[in-house]
Enzyme design. Structure first.
Site, PDB file in Angstrom:
ATOM      1  N   LYS A   1       0.823  -1.214   0.000  1.00  0.00           N
ATOM      2  CA  LYS A   1       0.000   0.000   0.000  1.00  0.00           C
ATOM      3  C   LYS A   1       0.857   1.263   0.000  1.00  0.00           C
ATOM      4  CE  LYS A   1      -1.382   1.652   3.992  1.00  0.00           C
ATOM      5  NZ  LYS A   1      -1.268   2.991   4.549  1.00  0.00           N
ATOM      6  N   ASN A   2       1.865   1.315   0.861  1.00  0.00           N
ATOM      7  CA  ASN A   2       2.620   2.565   1.000  1.00  0.00           C
ATOM      8  C   ASN A   2       3.531   2.850  -0.191  1.00  0.00           C
ATOM      9  OD1 ASN A   2       1.279   3.155   3.315  1.00  0.00           O
ATOM     10  ND2 ASN A   2       2.901   2.458   4.694  1.00  0.00           N
TER      11      ASN A   2
ATOM     12  N   ARG B   1      -3.390  11.028   4.253  1.00  0.00           N
ATOM     13  CA  ARG B   1      -2.271  11.972   4.281  1.00  0.00           C
ATOM     14  C   ARG B   1      -1.407  11.846   3.048  1.00  0.00           C
ATOM     15  NH1 ARG B   1      -0.319  14.359   8.697  1.00  0.00           N
ATOM     16  NH2 ARG B   1       1.779  14.196   7.874  1.00  0.00           N
TER      17      ARG B   1
ATOM     18  N   CYS C   1      -3.252  13.430  13.099  1.00  0.00           N
ATOM     19  CA  CYS C   1      -3.445  12.025  12.775  1.00  0.00           C
ATOM     20  C   CYS C   1      -3.527  11.215  14.043  1.00  0.00           C
ATOM     21  CB  CYS C   1      -2.293  11.546  11.925  1.00  0.00           C
ATOM     22  SG  CYS C   1      -2.490   9.847  11.455  1.00  0.00           S
TER      23      CYS C   1
ATOM     24  N   ARG D   1       2.158  14.725  13.053  1.00  0.00           N
ATOM     25  CA  ARG D   1       2.901  14.306  11.862  1.00  0.00           C
ATOM     26  C   ARG D   1       3.296  15.519  11.042  1.00  0.00           C
ATOM     27  NH1 ARG D   1       0.195   9.010   9.794  1.00  0.00           N
ATOM     28  NH2 ARG D   1       1.993   8.983   8.412  1.00  0.00           N
ATOM     29  N   PRO D   2       4.384  16.174  11.449  1.00  0.00           N
ATOM     30  CA  PRO D   2       4.810  17.378  10.736  1.00  0.00           C
ATOM     31  C   PRO D   2       5.236  17.056   9.309  1.00  0.00           C
ATOM     32  CG  PRO D   2       6.483  16.679  12.317  1.00  0.00           C
ATOM     33  CD  PRO D   2       5.313  15.772  12.511  1.00  0.00           C
ATOM     34  N   ILE D   3       5.248  18.099   8.439  1.00  0.00           N
ATOM     35  CA  ILE D   3       5.759  17.882   7.080  1.00  0.00           C
ATOM     36  C   ILE D   3       6.852  18.899   6.756  1.00  0.00           C
ATOM     37  CG2 ILE D   3       3.697  16.748   6.158  1.00  0.00           C
ATOM     38  CD1 ILE D   3       3.163  19.433   4.745  1.00  0.00           C
ATOM     39  N   ASP D   4       7.474  19.417   7.830  1.00  0.00           N
ATOM     40  CA  ASP D   4       8.526  20.421   7.643  1.00  0.00           C
ATOM     41  C   ASP D   4       9.657  19.930   6.739  1.00  0.00           C
ATOM     42  OD1 ASP D   4       8.787  18.690   9.987  1.00  0.00           O
ATOM     43  OD2 ASP D   4      10.714  19.687  10.303  1.00  0.00           O
TER      44      ASP D   4
ATOM     45  N   ASP E   1       5.107   0.170  11.976  1.00  0.00           N
ATOM     46  CA  ASP E   1       3.821  -0.352  11.496  1.00  0.00           C
ATOM     47  C   ASP E   1       3.559  -1.794  11.951  1.00  0.00           C
ATOM     48  OD1 ASP E   1       3.423   2.043  10.258  1.00  0.00           O
ATOM     49  OD2 ASP E   1       3.871   1.335   8.232  1.00  0.00           O
TER      50      ASP E   1
ATOM     51  N   ILE F   1       9.260   6.179  16.737  1.00  0.00           N
ATOM     52  CA  ILE F   1       8.916   6.951  15.534  1.00  0.00           C
ATOM     53  C   ILE F   1       7.712   7.885  15.773  1.00  0.00           C
ATOM     54  CG2 ILE F   1       8.401   6.830  13.046  1.00  0.00           C
ATOM     55  CD1 ILE F   1      11.010   5.382  13.589  1.00  0.00           C
TER      56      ILE F   1
ATOM     57  N   ARG G   1      -8.547   0.312   5.353  1.00  0.00           N
ATOM     58  CA  ARG G   1      -7.677   1.265   4.646  1.00  0.00           C
ATOM     59  C   ARG G   1      -6.456   0.579   4.065  1.00  0.00           C
ATOM     60  NH1 ARG G   1      -6.497   6.672   7.875  1.00  0.00           N
ATOM     61  NH2 ARG G   1      -5.304   6.863   5.973  1.00  0.00           N
TER      62      ARG G   1
HETATM   63  C1  EPZ Z   1       5.115   6.487   6.337  1.00  0.00           C
HETATM   64  O1  EPZ Z   1       4.564   7.665   6.935  1.00  0.00           O
HETATM   65  C2  EPZ Z   1       3.999   5.474   6.257  1.00  0.00           C
HETATM   66  N1  EPZ Z   1       2.904   6.037   5.477  1.00  0.00           N
HETATM   67  C3  EPZ Z   1       3.523   5.108   7.653  1.00  0.00           C
HETATM   68  O2  EPZ Z   1       2.611   4.042   7.507  1.00  0.00           O
HETATM   69  C4  EPZ Z   1       4.718   4.609   8.471  1.00  0.00           C
HETATM   70  O3  EPZ Z   1       4.292   4.377   9.794  1.00  0.00           O
HETATM   71  C5  EPZ Z   1       5.846   5.623   8.458  1.00  0.00           C
HETATM   72  O4  EPZ Z   1       6.197   5.959   7.085  1.00  0.00           O
HETATM   73  C6  EPZ Z   1       7.119   5.148   9.148  1.00  0.00           C
HETATM   74  O5  EPZ Z   1       7.590   3.986   8.511  1.00  0.00           O
HETATM   75  C7  EPZ Z   1       2.958   6.024   4.151  1.00  0.00           C
HETATM   76  O6  EPZ Z   1       3.905   5.550   3.531  1.00  0.00           O
HETATM   77  C8  EPZ Z   1       1.789   6.565   3.432  1.00  0.00           C
HETATM   78  P1  EPZ Z   1       7.833   9.462   8.169  1.00  0.00           P
HETATM   79  P2  EPZ Z   1       5.349   9.037   6.875  1.00  0.00           P
HETATM   80  O7  EPZ Z   1       7.872  10.742   7.443  1.00  0.00           O
HETATM   81  O8  EPZ Z   1       6.086   9.085   5.590  1.00  0.00           O
HETATM   82  C9  EPZ Z   1       8.920  12.711  11.505  1.00  0.00           C
HETATM   83  C10 EPZ Z   1       0.638   2.806   7.941  1.00  0.00           C
HETATM   84  O9  EPZ Z   1       0.115   2.291   8.965  1.00  0.00           O
HETATM   85  N2  EPZ Z   1       8.775  13.721  10.456  1.00  0.00           N
HETATM   86  O10 EPZ Z   1       8.827   8.409   7.804  1.00  0.00           O
HETATM   87  O11 EPZ Z   1       4.385  10.109   7.186  1.00  0.00           O
HETATM   88  C11 EPZ Z   1       7.604  12.047  11.900  1.00  0.00           C
HETATM   89  O12 EPZ Z   1       6.893  12.814  12.835  1.00  0.00           O
HETATM   90  C12 EPZ Z   1       1.266   4.185   8.008  1.00  0.00           C
HETATM   91  O13 EPZ Z   1       0.641   2.252   6.831  1.00  0.00           O
HETATM   92  C13 EPZ Z   1       9.119  15.037  10.712  1.00  0.00           C
HETATM   93  O14 EPZ Z   1       9.527  15.373  11.825  1.00  0.00           O
HETATM   94  O15 EPZ Z   1       6.368   8.857   8.076  1.00  0.00           O
HETATM   95  C14 EPZ Z   1       8.061  10.714  12.438  1.00  0.00           C
HETATM   96  O16 EPZ Z   1       8.476  10.862  13.760  1.00  0.00           O
HETATM   97  C15 EPZ Z   1       1.000   4.904   9.246  1.00  0.00           C
HETATM   98  N3  EPZ Z   1       8.982  15.973   9.718  1.00  0.00           N
HETATM   99  C16 EPZ Z   1       9.287  10.390  11.586  1.00  0.00           C
HETATM  100  O17 EPZ Z   1       9.705  11.638  11.014  1.00  0.00           O
HETATM  101  C17 EPZ Z   1       8.547  15.627   8.465  1.00  0.00           C
HETATM  102  O18 EPZ Z   1       8.461  16.520   7.600  1.00  0.00           O
HETATM  103  C18 EPZ Z   1       9.065   9.400  10.476  1.00  0.00           C
HETATM  104  O19 EPZ Z   1       7.924   9.760   9.715  1.00  0.00           O
HETATM  105  C19 EPZ Z   1       8.194  14.281   8.201  1.00  0.00           C
HETATM  106  C20 EPZ Z   1       8.322  13.339   9.209  1.00  0.00           C
END
Ligand code: EPZ
Length: 430
Positions: free
Chosen positions: A22-23, A93, A117, A122-125, A305, A327, A397
């Protein structure tokens, strides 16, 4: 609202086929509109998040033709709207991948800012930092992220934190930027590699995906491709833990065993037997299981996950285990539900201290999010008596035909809509 009703206590036995990741699929679908030619994507999981993203793509004008449940044809040449509304982003998201895809192709995109969420903030900075480094203006206006650039130019980008989403989003935009981009401290997850392979099959020049330095040499345009998505390592791991929790014997087919190494290592540690084949793994849990410690980490570490599914097994394994979530800060919301089924778990900050009990007893519980929902179903399969899992919307989902796959392994599980159907099921299985 649909629910699962489960009669537990039956060891799962047999073979189960895993679908596409999925991801990986969410990012690949977004990237598919980066060319004006037609892209065919195979091994697509038929799950709710994917269908929402396909609607978002149609919503901005792309032609989306579903060939069958697992194959789709996409043509992005007809895109006539570069704004992705909150309607889609609030449901998934991952619509934010359209930011990188559209910015790369059109040098302009507007995507609603994702809301809060259920697994934590879940920041996107890091996504935005990457786009800015490529020369894009990024503003947040009226709940939208508005990005635009006269020219996108490659740059050297250091990721302060390992992020799957930011790595993929920046990689997509950089694929159509001028010159070379280097992403340092990149995420190494199998789906990052899959997206890079997909982009390369469209003519991009991405090297190093799967290591922590990704190099992207921008190209002028991308072209058509036919691409098959990798198997879903989280779906596979979920069935592996279901085998362990029910003392079963399950062969999980159509997987890449290398992607499952962290899960396999933990199952071996607690006393399961795991046999690896070329594209399958067999999990046998014939002996009593015992405690361990686990910490979630970016790949190749133990996946966040898979954390709830692992905790469900540890809670019925001998001794005291610890599960550290490094995480996301809010990924223990299933603990209270599991306690209602008899688990003994104490959460202190980001650590769950689990004292193994003899077994679960069936109860009425609610799925708090996707993976925790799947984990509660695993607990239900291991429990004595009947469990009702509410809010299975979350599970749908990300898991295709979850109950059918479990049934094929001998589980007594049914999707129901009313109290009457629950009673009917209870009568049937008693
Ligand atoms: C992906 O989310 C997956 N989603 C999540 O799967 C998964 O849990 C996660 O990666 C970790 O493996 C998708 O692929 C759609 P990250 P993502 O950016 O990309 C921080 C599921 O159940 N961060 O790797 O959003 C964040 O807060 C889902 O299938 C920032 O600080 O995760 C976290 O602590 C849920 N700033 C860490 O990084 C940012 O701009 C990792 O998050 C982005 C992230």
């Amino acid at each position: 609202m649909e629910q699962y009703v489960v009669k537990g206590g039956i060891p799962l036995v047999g073979e189960v086929e895993i679908g596409g990741a999925k991801n990986a699929a969410l990012a690949i679908l977004a990237a598919a509109v980066m060319t004006d030619e037609t892209v065919v994507i195979e091994n697509l999981p038929d799950v709710r998040d994917i269908n929402v993203l396909l609607n978002a793509l149609s919503g901005i004008g792309a032609v989306v033709e579903r060939i069958d449940a697992h194959c789709v044809k996409i043509n992005g040449s007809t895109i006539n709207n570069l704004r992705v509304d909150y309607e889609y982003i609030k449901k998934i998201r991952a619509s934010y991948y359209l930011l990188g895809a559209l910015l790369g192709k059109y040098k302009r995109a507007e995507v609603a800012l994702p809301g809060g969420c259920d697994i934590g903030s879940r920041p996107i900075d890091l996504h935005l930092k990457g786009f800015r480094a490529l020369g894009s203006n990024v503003d947040i206006l009226h709940g939208l992220i508005a990005a635009h650039a006269d020219t996108l130019r490659g740059n050297h980008i250091y990721m302060d934190k390992v992020s799957v989403g930011a790595t993929i989003n920046i990689m997509m935009a950089a694929a159509l930027a001028e010159g070379k981009t280097i992403i340092e401290n990149a995420a190494k997850e199998p789906h990052v590699v899959d997206v890079a392979n997909f982009l390369n099959s469209m003519g991009a020049n991405v090297r190093g995906a799967g290591t922590d330095v990704i190099r992207v040499e921008g190209v002028e345009k991308l072209h058509k491709t036919t691409y098959s998505i990798i198997p879903d390592q989280i779906e596979a791991g979920t069935f592996m833990f279901a085998a362990a929790a029910t003392k079963g014997d399950v062969t999980v087919k159509n997987v890449i065993p290398k992607h499952l190494e962290a899960t396999t290592a933990k199952l071996l540690e607690i006393g399961c037997e795991v046999e690896e084949f070329d594209d399958a793994v067999r999990v046998v849990a014939s002996k009593p299981l015992h405690h361990t410690s686990v910490t979630t980490l970016p790949y190749p570490g133990f996946p966040t996950d898979m954390q709830p599914q692992m905790a469900v097994v540890l809670a019925i394994s001998e001794g005291t285990s610890t599960v550290t979530e490094s995480i996301f800060e809010n990924r223990f919301r299933y603990v209270d539900e599991l306690s209602r089924m008899g688990a003994s778990i104490k959460v202190e900050s980001n650590i769950a201290i689990i004292t193994g009990v003899q077994g679960y007893t069936g109860a009425r519980v609610s799925a708090p999010d996707l993976r925790a929902g799947a984990a509660l179903v695993i607990a239900a399969l291991a429990a004595e008596g009947i469990t009702i899992v509410d809010d299975i919307y979350y599970i749908e989902r990300g898991y295709e035909g979850f109950e059918q796959k479990l049934e094929s392994l001998g589980a007594q599980i049914e999707k129901v809509l009313s109290e009457k159907e629950i009673q009917k099921f209870t009568f049937k299985v008693s």
